[in-house]
Design an enzyme around this catalytic site. Structure first.
Site, PDB file in Angstrom:
ATOM      1  N   ASN A 206       0.741  -0.893  -0.512  1.00 38.43           N
ATOM      2  CA  ASN A 206       0.213   0.045  -0.083  1.00 38.43           C
ATOM      3  C   ASN A 206       0.746   1.712   0.232  1.00 38.43           C
ATOM      4  O   ASN A 206       2.172   1.261   0.595  1.00 38.43           O
ATOM      5  CB  ASN A 206      -0.793  -0.438   1.435  1.00 38.43           C
ATOM      6  CG  ASN A 206      -2.365  -0.419   0.809  1.00 38.43           C
ATOM      7  OD1 ASN A 206      -2.811  -1.200  -0.461  1.00 38.43           O
ATOM      8  ND2 ASN A 206      -2.436  -1.098   2.550  1.00 38.43           N
ATOM      9  N   ASP A 275      -4.538  -5.775   1.869  1.00 35.97           N
ATOM     10  CA  ASP A 275      -5.350  -6.408   2.441  1.00 35.97           C
ATOM     11  C   ASP A 275      -5.372  -7.368   1.844  1.00 35.97           C
ATOM     12  O   ASP A 275      -6.654  -8.731   1.814  1.00 35.97           O
ATOM     13  CB  ASP A 275      -6.387  -5.518   2.163  1.00 35.97           C
ATOM     14  CG  ASP A 275      -7.201  -4.725   2.492  1.00 35.97           C
ATOM     15  OD1 ASP A 275      -8.048  -5.055   3.460  1.00 35.97           O
ATOM     16  OD2 ASP A 275      -7.939  -3.349   2.276  1.00 35.97           O
ATOM     17  N   LYS A 285      13.586 -16.562  -7.441  1.00 32.16           N
ATOM     18  CA  LYS A 285      13.072 -15.361  -8.850  1.00 32.16           C
ATOM     19  C   LYS A 285      12.465 -15.898  -9.498  1.00 32.16           C
ATOM     20  O   LYS A 285      12.928 -16.620  -9.953  1.00 32.16           O
ATOM     21  CB  LYS A 285      13.990 -14.382  -9.226  1.00 32.16           C
ATOM     22  CG  LYS A 285      13.181 -13.024  -9.938  1.00 32.16           C
ATOM     23  CD  LYS A 285      14.563 -12.213 -10.327  1.00 32.16           C
ATOM     24  CE  LYS A 285      13.875 -11.439 -11.622  1.00 32.16           C
ATOM     25  NZ  LYS A 285      13.886 -10.630 -12.495  1.00 32.16           N
ATOM     26  N   PHE A 319      -7.717   3.872  11.689  1.00 27.84           N
ATOM     27  CA  PHE A 319      -7.902   4.564  10.510  1.00 27.84           C
ATOM     28  C   PHE A 319      -8.175   4.382   9.534  1.00 27.84           C
ATOM     29  O   PHE A 319      -8.975   3.368   8.832  1.00 27.84           O
ATOM     30  CB  PHE A 319      -6.742   4.779   9.470  1.00 27.84           C
ATOM     31  CG  PHE A 319      -5.616   6.318  10.357  1.00 27.84           C
ATOM     32  CD1 PHE A 319      -5.345   5.819  12.132  1.00 27.84           C
ATOM     33  CD2 PHE A 319      -5.274   6.953  10.015  1.00 27.84           C
ATOM     34  CE1 PHE A 319      -5.043   6.499  12.804  1.00 27.84           C
ATOM     35  CE2 PHE A 319      -4.455   8.463  10.676  1.00 27.84           C
ATOM     36  CZ  PHE A 319      -5.066   8.063  11.693  1.00 27.84           C
ATOM     37  N   LYS A 333     -16.573   1.415   9.181  1.00 30.91           N
ATOM     38  CA  LYS A 333     -15.663   0.459  10.081  1.00 30.91           C
ATOM     39  C   LYS A 333     -15.248   1.131  11.420  1.00 30.91           C
ATOM     40  O   LYS A 333     -15.427   0.204  12.246  1.00 30.91           O
ATOM     41  CB  LYS A 333     -14.453   1.072   9.249  1.00 30.91           C
ATOM     42  CG  LYS A 333     -14.686   1.313   7.700  1.00 30.91           C
ATOM     43  CD  LYS A 333     -13.350   1.497   7.146  1.00 30.91           C
ATOM     44  CE  LYS A 333     -12.492   0.921   6.326  1.00 30.91           C
ATOM     45  NZ  LYS A 333     -12.179   1.449   5.119  1.00 30.91           N
ATOM     46  N   LYS A 337     -16.034  -2.672  13.026  1.00 30.13           N
ATOM     47  CA  LYS A 337     -14.427  -2.977  14.004  1.00 30.13           C
ATOM     48  C   LYS A 337     -14.799  -2.556  15.394  1.00 30.13           C
ATOM     49  O   LYS A 337     -13.606  -2.968  15.995  1.00 30.13           O
ATOM     50  CB  LYS A 337     -13.678  -2.747  12.968  1.00 30.13           C
ATOM     51  CG  LYS A 337     -13.225  -2.671  11.460  1.00 30.13           C
ATOM     52  CD  LYS A 337     -11.659  -2.221  11.357  1.00 30.13           C
ATOM     53  CE  LYS A 337     -12.220  -2.543   8.938  1.00 30.13           C
ATOM     54  NZ  LYS A 337     -10.665  -3.085   9.348  1.00 30.13           N
TER      55      LYS A 337
END
Ligand code: CTP
Length: 398
Positions: A206, A275, A285, A319, A333, A337
């Site tokens: 993120n 998420d 790799k 947040f 939220k 939560k």
């Protein structure tokens, strides 16, 4: 008696330091003066000694008496370090880590809140370098009290006069009060992004610099709380007063949050937890030709929801990063939560938020009380958030 250290440097407004001393004494504090050599050309240390009853400290090595560790001893005793008046030179030294006399060495050793009241000519105050130094110190948690406009010693009329003594003293007392407001509490803050690896070189993440969590952890520590900062990858310099725990993946963050949550009174989830994750991380790799172009993702666990389920008497803050209907989605939220407070970020606003030192958030309480901060530095926003957290603690203890 609690000890305030007053650093005095060479500005004409030095005569106001005497009034600062008297005002702090009237409020019951013991004042110890540290002077720069140049300041002693304006006022003799004898006057400050007579006012405070304490020997004025200037040099690190005086009269053959070892004062070289006194700055460390004093740092352990001080409840506040005020530098008033502060010249551009002293501010510059503090910002660069130069410690070549007692005052600047004490700053390096100080762990108490620091308040700086600059006083200088307007041009010197507004100079880019001076402003850079002020910003640098502010970013390190130093509180500045802005100079006023008025008649200056150089004959100019402008910005640069020492702030009023009453303002400096009030701000100082407020900083002391705040520095103890979370004493005895443990605060757990998360920050930064998490990374979910596909192989050893590729990952999903993120956008987050971790600055908001970093400032919150700093503010919590300045208020006297035992602070734990669990953060995803970033390049923020850790604060020695904070227990920092580095993690990479959402799973690692969850494990560390669970480890410390039990002993915490306040939990603030500022981290931008990814998420989604890849079904399994491949070591090494993957060659591009052998990689299917469609990859199945699975969900990471929601750390905050788990905390909310068993929160007991803890204050839990989440947040919300929202691209639209910011406050409405954030409220959902908060309920889902089971939080006490949610801090809503509108991520579509340009120039603030991600990777920026500034932000503009809405703080929403469980009872609906809503505070819109307006655009401010993340440091200022962290203070507002912590004030709201303290308001929740106050309500719970009533
Ligand atoms: N959070 C968490 N664990 C996750 C995802 C998010 O603990 N796996 C926390 C964040 O730290 C933040 C809050 O949940 O405090 C909300 O995060 P956000 O990304 O805004 O919302 P999501 O719950 O992920 O929902 P959506 O992405 O659909 O908006």
């Amino acid at each position: 008696m609690s000890k305030i250290i007053l650093g005095v440097s060479s500005s004409v407004s030095i005569y106001k330091s005497c009034e600062i001393i008297r005002s702090f004494q009237e409020k019951g504090y013991d004042v110890q003066v540290l002077m720069t050599k140049n300041a002693s050309k304006f006022i003799s240390p004898l006057l400050f000694k007579a006012l405070t009853g304490n020997k004025v400290l200037m040099d690190l090595f005086n009269d053959g008496v070892s004062e070289d560790i006194l700055h460390v001893t004093l740092a352990g005793e001080a409840v506040l370090f005020v530098i008033a008046p502060a010249t551009a030179n002293v501010i510059g030294k503090m910002a660069s880590g130069i410690s070549d006399d007692f005052l600047t060495t004490f700053y390096t050793a100080a762990t108490c809140p620091v308040l700086v009241a600059p006083a200088m000519n307007e041009k010197m105050f507004l100079k880019g370098k001076t402003q850079d130094n002020i910003r640098k110190l502010q970013a390190a948690g130093v509180r500045f009290i802005e100079p006023e406009k008025g008649y200056l010693a150089c004959g100019d009329h402008g910005y640069g006069r020492l702030a009023p003594v009453s303002g400096i003293v009030e701000e100082g007392v407020l900083l002391i009060r705040k520095s103890r407001s979370l004493k005895g509490m443990t605060v757990l803050v998360t920050g930064g992004p998490t990374r979910e690896y596909l192989d050893s070189v590729r990952f999903l993440t993120n956008r987050s610099s971790g600055k908001m969590g970093f400032e919150l952890a700093g503010e919590s520590e300045r208020r006297g709380a035992k602070t734990i900062f669990i953060s995803g990858p970033g390049n923020l310099i850790s604060n020695p007063g904070i227990k920092s725990v580095a993690v990479e993946t959402a799973k690692e963050m969850k494990e560390q949050v669970e480890k410390y949550a039990g002993g915490s009174d306040i939990i603030i989830m500022a981290a931008a937890v990814c998420d989604f994750k890849f079904p399994k991380q491949i070591s090494g790799k993957i060659k591009k030709d052998s990689m299917p172009l469609e990859v199945k993702l699975s969900r990471t666990e929601d750390i905050l929801s788990e905390i909310g389920k068993n929160k007991g008497t803890k204050v839990v803050v989440g947040f919300a990063a929202e691209a639209k209907n910011t406050e409405e989605n954030a409220r959902k939220k908060l309920v889902k939560k089971n939080l006490d407070i949610i801090v809503a970020n509108n991520i579509s606003k340009k120039g603030i938020g991600f990777e920026s030192d500034r932000n503009d958030v809405t703080i929403i309480h469980r009872d609906g009380k809503t505070i819109r901060t307006g655009e401010k530095s993340k440091l200022e926003i962290s203070k507002i958030i912590m004030d709201e957290v303290e308001a929740v603690i106050g309500r719970k203890n009533r």
